[in-house]
Design an enzyme around this catalytic site. Structure first.
Site, PDB file in Angstrom:
ATOM      1  N   HIS A   1      -4.421  -4.689  -0.331  1.00 32.65           N
ATOM      2  CA  HIS A   1      -4.298  -5.349   0.981  1.00 32.65           C
ATOM      3  C   HIS A   1      -4.860  -6.755   0.913  1.00 32.65           C
ATOM      4  CE1 HIS A   1      -2.890  -1.972   3.417  1.00 32.65           C
ATOM      5  NE2 HIS A   1      -3.710  -1.199   2.721  1.00 32.65           N
TER       6      HIS A   1
ATOM      7  N   GLU B   1      -3.831  -9.120   2.316  1.00 37.03           N
ATOM      8  CA  GLU B   1      -3.646  -9.735   3.632  1.00 37.03           C
ATOM      9  C   GLU B   1      -4.794  -9.436   4.590  1.00 37.03           C
ATOM     10  OE1 GLU B   1      -2.316  -5.567   4.341  1.00 37.03           O
ATOM     11  OE2 GLU B   1      -2.162  -6.997   2.688  1.00 37.03           O
TER      12      GLU B   1
ATOM     13  N   CYS C   1       0.825  -1.203   0.000  1.00 39.39           N
ATOM     14  CA  CYS C   1       0.000   0.000   0.000  1.00 39.39           C
ATOM     15  C   CYS C   1       0.864   1.260   0.000  1.00 39.39           C
ATOM     16  CB  CYS C   1      -0.998  -0.038   1.150  1.00 39.39           C
ATOM     17  SG  CYS C   1      -2.383   1.132   0.895  1.00 39.39           S
TER      18      CYS C   1
END
Length: 309
Positions: A235, A237, A142
């Site tokens: 993102h 994750e 990011c």
């Protein structure tokens, strides 16, 4: 194989309850293999949440990974306790003479500031320069991806008209890239940011390759020509409810944040969000650790070759 982390780290209990294979250092001493050495430069205010998310993804491989958590010395965290940072984190000066097979540089909620106005920018520049000689492979996430592309390649970010927020389909452009082994042609990834980098500047740069992007959310995964520096603008994750919690926080602050795109069923925030990215997230990080790190990093870690950019 397990992630090697202290048993007292909050993520240990969370991941163990999910049947994720984690291991404490005492048990790891009995493993007769060379584990991978990985470090997370954690710039996120919600450090414990970020630790758990990344460790969950790194655990899905047959590799043992020793983790080091790094904080910036030039910025005082307001959202993570001093006790947690003292117990589990180190500073860059403490590890600058060490070598790592894998390195993460996370995002941070400072994207609307010019890079040079970020309080720890000088320290982060030292870390990114050091990564070229002391880390075999680095993933930037990011704002960390935007910072890396700016520092290494001079590609600046620009502000968006409104927050890019939601789950967006991403098209794979380089299907034979090691990161995408077992991937579908299109996969979903959460996004949450106010700035972007022009996709044309990435495509025209001679030392960069656009690996995946979206017509709706722009460039998502970029790699340098060596494959050792990877930049992920989203993102993948994130947990199922991370965007939901962020949306609710924005609303509580009186911010005019729209519903996350393609996230709540029927755009109803009362319903449980649909996690449509977890499988590809686990696969991407497993591929990275196996094919981009373990298969390529030298057995004698001190012999990591400097990266020429």
């Amino acid at each position: 194989m397990p992630i090697n982390i202290p048993q007292s780290l909050p993520a240990y209990k969370t991941l163990s309850a999910e049947n994720v294979f984690v291991m404490c250092p005492e048990r790891a001493l009995h493993q007769d293999i060379r584990p991978l050495e990985a470090a997370i430069v954690n710039l996120m205010p919600t450090k414990i949440e970020t630790e758990t998310q990344l460790l969950r993804l790194l655990s899905n491989t047959p590799l043992q990974v020793n983790m080091t958590f790094v904080r910036t010395a030039t910025h005082k965290s307001k959202n993570t306790s001093k006790e947690h940072l003292t117990m589990f984190y180190t500073t860059f000066d403490d590890i600058k003479d060490k070598y790592f097979d894998a390195l993460f540089i996370t995002g941070a909620p400072v994207e609307l500031l010019p890079f040079e106005e970020v309080t720890y920018w000088e320290e982060l520049c030292r870390i990114m320069e050091w990564s070229k000689t002391n880390a075999h492979s680095t993933i930037h996430i990011c704002w960390g991806a935007q910072a890396g592309l700016y520092y290494h390649y001079g590609l600046d970010k620009y502000p968006l008209e409104k927050k890019l927020f939601g789950v967006y389909p991403q098209k794979v452009h380089v299907k034979n890239h090691p990161l995408f082994k077992g991937f579908d042609d299109v996969f979903n990834a959460p996004m949450s940011r106010y700035t972007d980098i022009a996709i044309e500047s990435i495509q025209s740069h001679p030392n960069l390759t656009l690996l995946a992007s979206s017509e709706l959310s722009g460039a998502h995964i970029i790699a340098d020509k060596t494959g050792r520096q990877i930049f992920v603008t989203g993102h993948i994750e994130y947990d199922r409810d991370t965007l939901k919690n962020e949306y609710l926080r924005d609303k509580e602050k009186g911010m005019d944040t729209a519903l996350p795109y393609n996230y709540f069923p029927a755009d109803n925030p009362e319903l449980e969000p649909i996690n449509s990215w977890c499988g590809h997230g686990s696969l991407m990080y497993s591929n990275w650790l196996n094919f981009c790190v373990y298969q390529e990093t030298p057995f004698e870690i001190e012999k990591i070759q400097p990266l020429i950019i």
